[in-house]
Write a protein that holds these residues in place. Structure first.
Motif, PDB file in Angstrom:
ATOM      1  N   UNK A 129      44.374  38.709  29.050  1.00 17.23           N
ATOM      2  CA  UNK A 129      45.715  38.579  30.027  1.00 17.23           C
ATOM      3  C   UNK A 129      46.888  38.703  29.092  1.00 17.23           C
ATOM      4  N   UNK A 130      47.854  39.136  29.887  1.00 13.24           N
ATOM      5  CA  UNK A 130      48.948  39.056  29.071  1.00 13.24           C
ATOM      6  C   UNK A 130      50.126  38.322  30.207  1.00 13.24           C
ATOM      7  N   UNK A 131      51.456  38.299  29.665  1.00  9.73           N
ATOM      8  CA  UNK A 131      52.472  37.527  30.190  1.00  9.73           C
ATOM      9  C   UNK A 131      52.990  38.490  31.631  1.00  9.73           C
ATOM     10  N   UNK A 132      52.677  39.597  32.033  1.00  8.24           N
ATOM     11  CA  UNK A 132      53.381  40.238  32.958  1.00  8.24           C
ATOM     12  C   UNK A 132      52.797  39.865  34.298  1.00  8.24           C
ATOM     13  N   UNK A 133      53.102  40.534  35.337  1.00  4.11           N
ATOM     14  CA  UNK A 133      52.747  40.113  36.664  1.00  4.11           C
ATOM     15  C   UNK A 133      51.498  40.304  36.955  1.00  4.11           C
ATOM     16  N   UNK A 134      50.615  41.028  35.948  1.00  2.00           N
ATOM     17  CA  UNK A 134      49.315  41.389  36.130  1.00  2.00           C
ATOM     18  C   UNK A 134      48.503  39.973  35.941  1.00  2.00           C
ATOM     19  N   UNK A 135      49.106  39.245  35.139  1.00  5.03           N
ATOM     20  CA  UNK A 135      48.215  37.832  34.882  1.00  5.03           C
ATOM     21  C   UNK A 135      47.163  38.282  34.196  1.00  5.03           C
ATOM     22  N   UNK A 136      46.030  37.303  34.111  1.00  6.66           N
ATOM     23  CA  UNK A 136      45.074  37.261  33.224  1.00  6.66           C
ATOM     24  C   UNK A 136      44.028  38.438  33.610  1.00  6.66           C
ATOM     25  N   UNK A 137      44.169  39.126  34.949  1.00  7.20           N
ATOM     26  CA  UNK A 137      43.291  39.927  35.385  1.00  7.20           C
ATOM     27  C   UNK A 137      43.835  41.409  35.190  1.00  7.20           C
TER      28      UNK A 137
ATOM     29  N   UNK B 101      37.423  41.109  40.023  1.00  2.80           N
ATOM     30  CA  UNK B 101      37.468  41.894  39.145  1.00  2.80           C
ATOM     31  C   UNK B 101      36.297  42.259  38.287  1.00  2.80           C
ATOM     32  N   UNK B 102      35.607  40.958  38.104  1.00  4.32           N
ATOM     33  CA  UNK B 102      34.262  41.154  37.059  1.00  4.32           C
ATOM     34  C   UNK B 102      33.132  41.655  38.020  1.00  4.32           C
TER      35      UNK B 102
ATOM     36  N   UNK C 102      33.999  36.401  21.580  1.00  7.69           N
ATOM     37  CA  UNK C 102      35.190  37.002  21.778  1.00  7.69           C
ATOM     38  C   UNK C 102      35.377  37.952  22.999  1.00  7.69           C
ATOM     39  N   UNK C 103      34.107  38.491  23.382  1.00 10.90           N
ATOM     40  CA  UNK C 103      34.009  39.002  24.754  1.00 10.90           C
ATOM     41  C   UNK C 103      34.034  38.256  25.984  1.00 10.90           C
ATOM     42  N   UNK C 104      33.175  37.221  25.723  1.00 18.98           N
ATOM     43  CA  UNK C 104      33.130  36.237  26.641  1.00 18.98           C
ATOM     44  C   UNK C 104      34.529  35.662  27.049  1.00 18.98           C
ATOM     45  N   UNK C 105      35.091  35.274  25.914  1.00 19.32           N
ATOM     46  CA  UNK C 105      36.792  34.865  26.052  1.00 19.32           C
ATOM     47  C   UNK C 105      37.416  35.859  26.663  1.00 19.32           C
ATOM     48  N   UNK C 106      37.438  37.018  26.581  1.00 19.32           N
ATOM     49  CA  UNK C 106      38.162  38.191  27.136  1.00 19.32           C
ATOM     50  C   UNK C 106      37.838  38.198  28.519  1.00 19.32           C
ATOM     51  N   UNK C 107      36.720  38.687  28.917  1.00 16.35           N
ATOM     52  CA  UNK C 107      36.214  38.820  30.195  1.00 16.35           C
ATOM     53  C   UNK C 107      36.144  37.839  30.964  1.00 16.35           C
ATOM     54  N   UNK C 108      36.022  36.461  30.385  1.00 18.11           N
ATOM     55  CA  UNK C 108      35.703  35.393  31.346  1.00 18.11           C
ATOM     56  C   UNK C 108      37.079  34.943  32.145  1.00 18.11           C
ATOM     57  N   UNK C 109      38.233  35.499  31.318  1.00 19.89           N
ATOM     58  CA  UNK C 109      39.495  35.456  32.014  1.00 19.89           C
ATOM     59  C   UNK C 109      39.848  36.099  33.492  1.00 19.89           C
TER      60      UNK C 109
END
Length: 811
Positions: free
Chosen positions: A671-679, A725-726, A713-720
C-alpha cells in the motif's frame, strides 16, 4: 453543641444527605419547608458565597459546577458539581426563593487546592491511628442484609415520595415527619464513626473543624435554628461537643494558594464519574427523572424508553409499555423491593421491548440512564478574559457548545465556515481540544473540512490555563506559537508548527516561525529529518493557498528542503537494516507526495524522478526501497510498463536471495500514500497479469528452506489488500497462466484474455460524460467542453480543483 434531626431551641437543624441523591433532595426541601430556618449553610467552598445569587438567575440551568483554580497554576483546579436533583442545589434555591441567607461552610479552596498539591500533607500517624477507611453505605447495606449498597440506598431513601406513590406530590417521609429520615441516618452514621473512627479521608477532620467554626459563627449572626446541609458522614462530627480552641488548633498552619472561582456548565455524563464530592453516580439521567416526575415515575420512564426506541425505528407499542410496567412490578415483588427500581425496569425492557437483546439497552443507557444534558450559566458569571472572548466568538459563529458529540462539515470558501475553522485550529494550538479534525470523509478538495465536536467541562480549565498567553483567542494562539517556535529543537516540530499557524491564520506568528524554520533547516543535515519535515511544509502551502495566505517565503524553504533531499537521499539509502529500510520507505512516500504539492515544482519533480530511477538500479539499496521507487515512477507515468516488468524480473531472478526478493515485492505492490490506498498494489496485479505471473513464478520457485523466511513479508504485504482484491487474485492464480503471462521459460506472450495491449483512450473518454452526470459536475451532452479545470460549466458553482479530482477518481 448540636444534635441531628429536629433539635431543641438553641440548636441547629443538621440535614445529612447523599450528594446527587433525589430522595435526599426531596427530603431536604420538605424539612426546610417545615422548619423555615433563619439561614441555610451548605457544604461547599466559602469563596463561592458571592456567586450564590446567580443560582436564581433565569439563565442558570443545572447541571452546573463551581470551578476553583489556582491563579498562578490554572491546571490545579477542583469542581463542585450540582444537578437539579442535588440536595445542596435544592437548599440553595430554597434559601434564595425565600429570602433566607445562604452560605458555604466547607474548607476554603485556597487551602484544599494547596493541600492537594502535596498528597502527603495531613497523612500523619495520628490520623491513621484514628480509624480505617470505610464505605458507610456498604456497611449499612450489609447490616440490612443487602449485597449491593446502591440497592439498599434506593430502597431506603431514593424510592421515597413519587416512586412509592401512584398519584400526588412527594411527601416528606413515610411517617409524616419530614426530618425522620435525617434522624435515622444521623444515628446510623454516629454508630459507624464510633466503630470505625473518622473512617474517611484524613483531611476530613480538618474540614469538619472548619465547618464547626462556621456553624458557631452562623448561630451568633442568625440565631438558633440554622439549617446545615452536608454529607451524612459529617453530621456526627458537627454535632460533637468540641471547643473552638481545639478546632482552630487543627486549622493552624494550613498551606494557602491564591484562587479564583466561578460557575461553569456541567454534564450528566460527567456526573456519572467519581468526581467532585467523590460521589459519582452511575445513572444521573434516571435520578433526574425520579426527582422531576410528578407521579407514576416507572410508567413515565418506560414511556420515554419506548419513544426513544421508536425514534430508532424499532417496533414498540403501548402494549409493550403496559406489559413492561407489569413485569417490572412483578420483579420488584419477587426480589423483595418496595417498588421497581432501575434494575427491574431495565430487565423488563430487555425482555419485553428488546427481545432479549443487549444492543438496544446500550442506546438506552447512553441516551437516558446517563444522558447528555449540558447545563448553562449566565453571562454575568465571573470568567477569565479568554473565556469571555471564546464565548463571544461561539455566539458570533453560531457554534454552540454541546455535550453530545456531533460532526461539523465546513466549506472554507464561505467566510463563516472559514472563521469557524480558524477558531477550532487556534483552540487546538492552545490545548483546548473542543474539536478533532476528521480526515478522509467526503472531502475531495482542500476547500472542505470535517470536525468532530464535543464540549467537556474540563475544557473550562484548559481555557483558564491558556489565559496566560493572552486575553483573546487570536492573541493567545499567536503568543503561544511564537514561544513554541523559539523553543523548538527539532526541524519537524517547527514545520508542524508552521502548518498549524497557517491553518489557524496567525499572520503575526508566521515571521517568527519562518525564521526558526530557516535556522533549523540550515543546521540540520540529516536526510531523515529533512524528509520528515517536508510533508508538513507542502501541506502548509496547500492550506495557505485555500486561505489566501502569502506563503512565498514558505515555498522557498520547502523547495530548498526538497533539493537537499534529492542530493542526500541516495547515499542515505545504502547500508540500511530492515527497520531502517522500512522507515526510509515511509519517508520516500511522504517526500513523493509532498513534491507533487509544491508550486512551480517542475524542476524539483524532474530531479526527484531522477533520484527514484537511480534508486531502482542500485544493488546496495534495500529491496523494499528499490521496489517502492519503481512503483512511484510507474504510478506517475515515468516508468513504462515493460520497464517495470523488467525490473521485477531482475528482482525476482533466481540469483536474488528470497528475502531480498520478498522485500522488493513488499515495496512494489504494498500500500502507498496515493488514492489507491492499501489495495493499490493489489489492483496493479489484478490488471497486469504479466506482473502477477512474475510474482507467481517466483513464489513457486522459492526453496522450501527459505519459504518460511519470506512468508511473514508476503503475508504483511498481501494482508493489507481488501477482501475483494484478494479473492480476485486468488481466482487469477487458480486459473493458471494466461496468454500474456510469463511461461516456464520466462517469455511473455502479448494479449491477456479480457485485457487489451494498452490503454484505449477513446473508450475511456466515452465514459467521462456519464461520470460527470452521476457526480453532477457538468452537462453530459457537453463532452469535454466547458469552463474551468473540471470541464463543467461556470454556472455549476463547483470549484475547478475539487471537481477535477472527483472526475479523476471516477475515471
Amino acid at each position: 453543641m448540636t444534635r441531628a434531626g429536629r433539635t431543641p431551641a438553641g440548636e441547629a437543624l443538621l440535614l445529612g444527605v447523599r450528594h446527587h441523591g433525589p430522595g435526599s433532595a426531596r427530603a431536604v426541601k420538605a424539612a426546610l419547608d417545615a422548619a423555615k430556618p433563619p439561614a441555610v449553610l451548605v457544604e461547599g467552598p466559602p469563596e463561592g458565597d458571592a456567586l450564590l445569587p446567580l443560582a436564581a438567575d433565569e439563565h442558570m440551568r443545572p447541571p452546573v459546577a463551581l470551578l476553583a483554580h489556582a491563579v498562578d497554576d490554572p491546571g490545579r483546579a477542583a469542581f463542585w458539581p450540582l444537578a437539579d436533583f442535588s440536595p445542596e442545589w435544592v437548599a440553595v434555591r430554597w434559601a434564595l426563593d425565600h429570602g433566607v441567607p445562604v452560605r458555604f461552610i466547607d474548607l476554603p479552596a485556597t487551602h484544599s487546592l494547596a493541600m492537594a498539591a502535596d498528597p502527603t500533607w495531613g497523612d500523619g500517624d495520628e490520623e491513621e491511628a484514628d480509624g480505617v477507611r470505610v464505605d458507610p453505605l456498604a456497611v449499612l447495606a450489609e447490616t440490612a442484609g443487602y449485597d449491593d449498597p446502591e440497592r439498599w440506598w434506593e430502597d431506603v431513601v431514593e424510592h421515597r415520595g413519587p416512586v412509592s406513590a401512584r398519584h400526588g406530590p412527594p411527601d416528606g417521609g413515610r411517617d409524616g415527619d419530614p426530618v425522620a429520615v435525617f434522624t435515622g441516618l444521623a444515628e446510623a452514621m454516629t454508630a459507624l464513626r464510633e466503630a470505625y473512627g473518622h473512617g474517611g479521608h484524613p483531611r476530613d477532620l480538618i474540614r469538619e473543624a472548619y465547618m464547626r467554626l462556621q456553624l458557631r459563627a452562623a448561630r451568633k449572626t442568625y440565631g438558633d435554628g440554622v439549617a446545615v446541609v452536608c454529607g451524612a458522614w459529617h453530621v456526627p462530627a458537627l454535632a460533637a461537643r468540641t471547643t473552638a480552641t481545639a478546632d482552630r488548633a487543627l486549622l493552624k498552619g494550613l498551606p494557602k494558594v491564591k484562587t479564583e472561582i466561578t460557575w461553569v456548565p456541567w454534564t450528566h455524563r460527567r456526573l456519572a464519574r467519581h468526581s467532585g464530592y467523590g460521589a459519582g453516580i452511575d445513572s444521573p439521567g434516571w435520578y433526574g427523572h425520579l426527582f422531576s416526575a410528578p407521579d407514576r415515575p416507572v410508567e413515565r420512564w418506560l414511556t420515554r424508553i419506548a419513544g426513544l426506541l421508536r425514534e430508532e425505528d424499532r417496533i414498540v407499542s403501548s402494549a409493550h409499555v403496559i406489559e413492561a410496567v407489569r413485569l417490572a412490578g412483578t420483579l420488584a415483588a419477587l426480589r423483595g423491593r418496595p417498588v421497581a427500581g432501575l434494575t427491574e425496569t431495565m430487565d423488563a425492557v430487555r425482555a419485553v421491548m428488546c427481545d432479549g437483546s443487549e444492543v438496544p439497552l446500550d442506546l438506552i443507557r447512553d441516551r437516558l440512564i446517563v444522558g447528555d444534558a449540558l447545563g448553562e450559566v449566565p453571562d454575568t458569571a465571573p470568567a477569565v478574559p479568554l473565556q469571555r472572548d471564546l464565548t463571544r466568538l461561539q455566539r458570533t459563529l453560531r457554534l454552540r457548545p454541546e455535550a453530545l458529540e456531533r460532526e461539523l462539515d465546513l466549506d472554507l470558501r464561505k467566510e463563516t465556515d472559514a472563521e469557524r475553522s480558524r477558531l477550532l485550529h487556534r483552540l487546538r494550538l492552545l490545548g483546548v481540544a473542543w474539536g478533532e479534525p476528521v480526515t478522509g470523509r467526503g472531502s475531495t478538495g482542500t476547500f472542505r473540512e470535517s470536525w468532530r465536536l464535543r464540549w467537556q467541562p474540563e475544557l473550562h480549565v484548559r481555557v483558564a490555563e491558556a489565559g496566560v498567553w493572552g486575553t483573546t483567542v487570536l492573541a493567545a494562539a499567536t503568543a503561544k506559537a511564537e514561544t513554541e517556535a523559539v523553543s523548538a529543537t527539532a526541524l519537524a516540530e517547527v514545520t508542524a508548527l508552521a502548518e498549524r499557524c497557517l491553518l489557524a491564520a496567525l499572520p503575526d506568528a508566521l515571521p517568527v516561525v519562518m525564521r526558526a524554520l530557516a535556522d533549523r533547516a540550515a543546521l540540520d543535515a540529516d536526510v531523515r529529518h529533512l524528509a520528515q519535515a517536508l510533508p508538513a511544509l507542502a501541506r502548509s502551502l496547500r492550506y495557505g493557498d485555500v486561505r489566501s495566505t502569502d506563503t512565498a517565503a514558505l515555498a522557498g524553504v520547502a523547495t530548498g528542503l526538497a533539493l537537499r533531499i534529492c542530493v542526500g537521499l541516495p547515499p542515505a539509502c545504502t547500508g540500511l537494516d530492515a527497520d531502517g529500510a522500512a522507515g526510509m520507505r515511509g519517508h520516500l512516500d511522504g517526500v513523493h507526495t509532498a513534491i507533487r504539492l509544491l508550486p512551480d515544482g517542475d524542476e524539483v519533480t524532474a530531479r526527484w524522478s531522477a533520484v527514484l530511477r537511480a534508486l531502482t538500479g542500485r544493488d546496495s539499496v534495500p529491496g523494499v526501497i528499490r521496489g517502492r521507487a519503481a512503483r512511484l515512477l510507474l504510478d506517475d507515468g515515468r516508468l513504462a510498463e515493460d520497464e517495470a516488468a523488467r525490473l521485477m524480473g531482475l528482482a525476482l531472478s533466481p540469483g536474488t536471495p528470497p528475502g531480498e526478493a520478498a522485500a522488493w515485492i513488499e515495496g512494489f505492490v504494498g500500500g502507498g500514500p496515493g488514492a489507491s490506498g492499501s489495495s493499490g498494489g493489489g489492483m496493479l496485479l489484478v490488471h497486469d497479469e504479466r506482473l502477477l505471473g512474475l510474482v507467481d513464478a517466483w513464489l513457486t520457485g522459492v526453496p522450501a528452506d527459505a519459504f518460511t523466511d519470506v512468508l511473514p513479508l508476503l503475508r504483511r504485504t498481501f494482508g493489507t489488500y481488501e477482501p475483494g482484491v484478494r479473492r480476485t487474485l486468488g481466482e487469477l492464480v487458480r486459473r493458471g497462466p494466461a496468454a500474456g503471462a510469463p511461461t516456464g521459460g520466462g517469455t511473455v506472450q502479448p494479449g491477456a484474455p479480457g485485457f487489451g495491449p494498452g490503454l484505449d483512450e477513446a473508450r475511456a473518454d466515452a465514459v467521462v460524460p456519464l461520470v460527470r452526470l452521476l457526480l453532477g459536475t457538468g452537462d453530459p451532452e457537453a463532452g469535454d467542453g466547458g469552463d474551468g479545470a473540471n470541464g463543467g460549466d461556470a454556472g455549476n458553482g463547483g470549484d475547478g480543483v475539487e471537481n477535477d479530482e472527483r472526475v479523476g477518481a471516477g475515471r
